[in-house]
Design a protein around this motif. Structure first.
Motif, PDB file in Angstrom:
ATOM      1  N   GLY A   1       6.364  -8.193 -10.293  1.00  0.00           N
ATOM      2  CA  GLY A   1       6.161  -7.634 -11.622  1.00  0.00           C
ATOM      3  C   GLY A   1       7.216  -6.605 -11.970  1.00  0.00           C
ATOM      4  O   GLY A   1       8.240  -6.474 -11.308  1.00  0.00           O
ATOM      5  N   THR A   2       6.939  -5.878 -13.035  1.00  0.00           N
ATOM      6  CA  THR A   2       7.851  -4.815 -13.442  1.00  0.00           C
ATOM      7  C   THR A   2       7.310  -3.504 -12.911  1.00  0.00           C
ATOM      8  O   THR A   2       6.175  -3.135 -13.166  1.00  0.00           O
ATOM      9  CB  THR A   2       7.982  -4.749 -14.969  1.00  0.00           C
ATOM     10  N   SER A   3       8.114  -2.852 -12.134  1.00  0.00           N
ATOM     11  CA  SER A   3       7.702  -1.617 -11.483  1.00  0.00           C
ATOM     12  C   SER A   3       8.935  -0.777 -11.237  1.00  0.00           C
ATOM     13  O   SER A   3      10.052  -1.284 -11.233  1.00  0.00           O
ATOM     14  CB  SER A   3       6.979  -1.989 -10.186  1.00  0.00           C
ATOM     15  N   ALA A   4       8.715   0.505 -10.985  1.00  0.00           N
ATOM     16  CA  ALA A   4       9.837   1.383 -10.624  1.00  0.00           C
ATOM     17  C   ALA A   4      10.388   1.001  -9.257  1.00  0.00           C
ATOM     18  O   ALA A   4      11.555   1.213  -8.966  1.00  0.00           O
ATOM     19  CB  ALA A   4       9.390   2.838 -10.624  1.00  0.00           C
ATOM     20  N   VAL A   5       9.526   0.426  -8.406  1.00  0.00           N
ATOM     21  CA  VAL A   5       9.958  -0.030  -7.081  1.00  0.00           C
ATOM     22  C   VAL A   5      10.563  -1.424  -7.222  1.00  0.00           C
ATOM     23  O   VAL A   5       9.954  -2.316  -7.814  1.00  0.00           O
ATOM     24  CB  VAL A   5       8.768  -0.063  -6.094  1.00  0.00           C
ATOM     25  N   LYS A   6      11.751  -1.591  -6.684  1.00  0.00           N
ATOM     26  CA  LYS A   6      12.430  -2.894  -6.746  1.00  0.00           C
ATOM     27  C   LYS A   6      12.269  -3.657  -5.437  1.00  0.00           C
ATOM     28  O   LYS A   6      11.875  -4.808  -5.427  1.00  0.00           O
ATOM     29  CB  LYS A   6      13.912  -2.724  -7.079  1.00  0.00           C
ATOM     30  N   TYR A   7      12.614  -3.012  -4.335  1.00  0.00           N
ATOM     31  CA  TYR A   7      12.443  -3.645  -3.029  1.00  0.00           C
ATOM     32  C   TYR A   7      12.452  -2.602  -1.931  1.00  0.00           C
ATOM     33  O   TYR A   7      12.822  -1.450  -2.136  1.00  0.00           O
ATOM     34  CB  TYR A   7      13.478  -4.751  -2.779  1.00  0.00           C
ATOM     35  N   VAL A   8      12.041  -3.056  -0.725  1.00  0.00           N
ATOM     36  CA  VAL A   8      11.962  -2.218   0.471  1.00  0.00           C
ATOM     37  C   VAL A   8      12.699  -2.954   1.576  1.00  0.00           C
ATOM     38  O   VAL A   8      12.553  -4.174   1.706  1.00  0.00           O
ATOM     39  CB  VAL A   8      10.492  -1.994   0.884  1.00  0.00           C
ATOM     40  N   THR A   9      13.488  -2.211   2.362  1.00  0.00           N
ATOM     41  CA  THR A   9      14.156  -2.840   3.495  1.00  0.00           C
ATOM     42  C   THR A   9      13.816  -2.117   4.795  1.00  0.00           C
ATOM     43  O   THR A   9      13.568  -0.906   4.807  1.00  0.00           O
ATOM     44  CB  THR A   9      15.697  -2.847   3.343  1.00  0.00           C
ATOM     45  N   LEU A  10      13.806  -2.891   5.862  1.00  0.00           N
ATOM     46  CA  LEU A  10      13.656  -2.378   7.220  1.00  0.00           C
ATOM     47  C   LEU A  10      14.805  -2.956   8.028  1.00  0.00           C
ATOM     48  O   LEU A  10      15.005  -4.172   8.050  1.00  0.00           O
ATOM     49  CB  LEU A  10      12.317  -2.796   7.820  1.00  0.00           C
ATOM     50  N   TYR A  11      15.548  -2.075   8.680  1.00  0.00           N
ATOM     51  CA  TYR A  11      16.716  -2.467   9.462  1.00  0.00           C
ATOM     52  C   TYR A  11      16.556  -1.931  10.876  1.00  0.00           C
ATOM     53  O   TYR A  11      16.433  -0.722  11.072  1.00  0.00           O
ATOM     54  CB  TYR A  11      17.981  -1.901   8.799  1.00  0.00           C
TER      55      TYR A  11
ATOM     56  N   ALA B   1       0.833  -1.210   0.000  1.00  0.00           N
ATOM     57  CA  ALA B   1       0.000   0.000   0.000  1.00  0.00           C
ATOM     58  C   ALA B   1       0.865   1.256   0.000  1.00  0.00           C
ATOM     59  O   ALA B   1       0.560   2.234  -0.687  1.00  0.00           O
ATOM     60  CB  ALA B   1      -0.929  -0.007   1.206  1.00  0.00           C
ATOM     61  N   ALA B   2       1.968   1.225   0.726  1.00  0.00           N
ATOM     62  CA  ALA B   2       2.839   2.400   0.812  1.00  0.00           C
ATOM     63  C   ALA B   2       3.589   2.663  -0.492  1.00  0.00           C
ATOM     64  O   ALA B   2       3.812   3.815  -0.860  1.00  0.00           O
ATOM     65  CB  ALA B   2       3.833   2.244   1.962  1.00  0.00           C
ATOM     66  N   VAL B   3       3.987   1.604  -1.184  1.00  0.00           N
ATOM     67  CA  VAL B   3       4.793   1.787  -2.391  1.00  0.00           C
ATOM     68  C   VAL B   3       3.980   1.678  -3.683  1.00  0.00           C
ATOM     69  O   VAL B   3       4.499   1.929  -4.766  1.00  0.00           O
ATOM     70  CB  VAL B   3       6.005   0.823  -2.436  1.00  0.00           C
ATOM     71  N   GLY B   4       2.720   1.295  -3.560  1.00  0.00           N
ATOM     72  CA  GLY B   4       1.848   1.283  -4.730  1.00  0.00           C
ATOM     73  C   GLY B   4       1.934   0.072  -5.628  1.00  0.00           C
ATOM     74  O   GLY B   4       1.372   0.068  -6.719  1.00  0.00           O
ATOM     75  N   VAL B   5       2.622  -0.979  -5.189  1.00  0.00           N
ATOM     76  CA  VAL B   5       2.698  -2.226  -5.948  1.00  0.00           C
ATOM     77  C   VAL B   5       2.710  -3.398  -4.971  1.00  0.00           C
ATOM     78  O   VAL B   5       3.188  -3.255  -3.845  1.00  0.00           O
ATOM     79  CB  VAL B   5       3.956  -2.305  -6.852  1.00  0.00           C
ATOM     80  N   PRO B   6       2.198  -4.554  -5.375  1.00  0.00           N
ATOM     81  CA  PRO B   6       2.270  -5.723  -4.494  1.00  0.00           C
ATOM     82  C   PRO B   6       3.717  -6.118  -4.236  1.00  0.00           C
ATOM     83  O   PRO B   6       4.585  -5.950  -5.101  1.00  0.00           O
ATOM     84  CB  PRO B   6       1.559  -6.822  -5.286  1.00  0.00           C
ATOM     85  N   VAL B   7       3.966  -6.639  -3.036  1.00  0.00           N
ATOM     86  CA  VAL B   7       5.305  -7.099  -2.673  1.00  0.00           C
ATOM     87  C   VAL B   7       5.224  -8.510  -2.114  1.00  0.00           C
ATOM     88  O   VAL B   7       4.166  -8.955  -1.661  1.00  0.00           O
ATOM     89  CB  VAL B   7       5.985  -6.167  -1.632  1.00  0.00           C
ATOM     90  N   SER B   8       6.362  -9.184  -2.119  1.00  0.00           N
ATOM     91  CA  SER B   8       6.465 -10.536  -1.571  1.00  0.00           C
ATOM     92  C   SER B   8       6.415 -10.494  -0.043  1.00  0.00           C
ATOM     93  O   SER B   8       6.509  -9.430   0.565  1.00  0.00           O
ATOM     94  CB  SER B   8       7.785 -11.164  -2.010  1.00  0.00           C
TER      95      SER B   8
ATOM     96  N   TRP C   1      11.358  -6.777   1.415  1.00  0.00           N
ATOM     97  CA  TRP C   1      10.160  -7.104   0.639  1.00  0.00           C
ATOM     98  C   TRP C   1      10.472  -6.763  -0.807  1.00  0.00           C
ATOM     99  O   TRP C   1      10.914  -5.645  -1.102  1.00  0.00           O
ATOM    100  CB  TRP C   1       8.952  -6.293   1.103  1.00  0.00           C
ATOM    101  N   THR C   2      10.242  -7.690  -1.723  1.00  0.00           N
ATOM    102  CA  THR C   2      10.552  -7.483  -3.135  1.00  0.00           C
ATOM    103  C   THR C   2       9.263  -7.196  -3.894  1.00  0.00           C
ATOM    104  O   THR C   2       8.268  -7.920  -3.731  1.00  0.00           O
ATOM    105  CB  THR C   2      11.245  -8.733  -3.714  1.00  0.00           C
ATOM    106  N   ALA C   3       9.298  -6.160  -4.719  1.00  0.00           N
ATOM    107  CA  ALA C   3       8.129  -5.803  -5.528  1.00  0.00           C
ATOM    108  C   ALA C   3       7.906  -6.867  -6.590  1.00  0.00           C
ATOM    109  O   ALA C   3       8.860  -7.413  -7.142  1.00  0.00           O
ATOM    110  CB  ALA C   3       8.334  -4.439  -6.178  1.00  0.00           C
TER     111      ALA C   3
END
Length: 154
Positions: free
Chosen positions: A63-73, A37-44, A59-61
């Motif tokens: 499909g093909t999207s401008a977003v590739k992945y998101v990390t939390l550390y 929801a935050a990045v606008g594309v489904p993620v794994s 979390w990896t986006a």
């Protein structure tokens, strides 16, 4: 990603101690639906880089999207303070540090086209980063939405 960008982001994450709430699994703080929801594309589903290190989740986006992945550390508040001091020093080399209104204290660290949002709440802190081919301001907005979700669970 430019050399300064990659180096700066890696230093901010790698040089700092990583113990924050020893029993907290980073993947438990954000559901894939929240990230999507935050990045606008489904993620794994969130995944750890290694099964035994649960302080980082990716979390990896799909499909093909401008977003590739998101990390939390996840890290300690002391690591946050050290990282902030280092970020300010790196600003002299072309990086940018701007305040963020989240948690007890927060700031965006921007190096080139890469950005990470670092947040402190109580004795814990974390970094959330959206890796995407998007304008910095858009990534900052996505990271802020995710950080607000995490802050509510710390």
């Amino acid at each position: 990603m430019g050399k300064l960008s990659a180096t700066a982001l890696l230093l901010c994450a790698a040089v700092l101690p990583s113990a924050a709430h020893a029993d907290t699994d980073a993947c438990s703080l954000l559901a894939p639906a929240q990230v999507g929801a935050a990045v606008g594309v489904p993620v794994s589903e969130g995944k750890h880089v290694t099964p035994s290190f649960v302080k980082t989740c990716t979390w990896t986006a799909s499909g093909t999207s401008a977003v590739k992945y998101v990390t939390l550390y996840l890290q300690t508040a002391a690591a946050y303070e050290g990282g902030k001091q280092m970020a300010v020093r790196m600003a002299a080399a072309g990086a940018k540090v701007t305040p963020a209104s989240v948690g007890d204290d927060g700031y965006y660290f921007v190096a080139g086209d890469q950005v990470g949002l670092l947040v402190k709440k109580g004795d814990a802190s974390f970094k959330v980063a959206v890796y995407a081919t998007l304008p910095v301001a858009k990534k900052e907005a996505m990271e802020l939405a995710l950080a607000q979700e995490v802050v509510g669970k710390l």
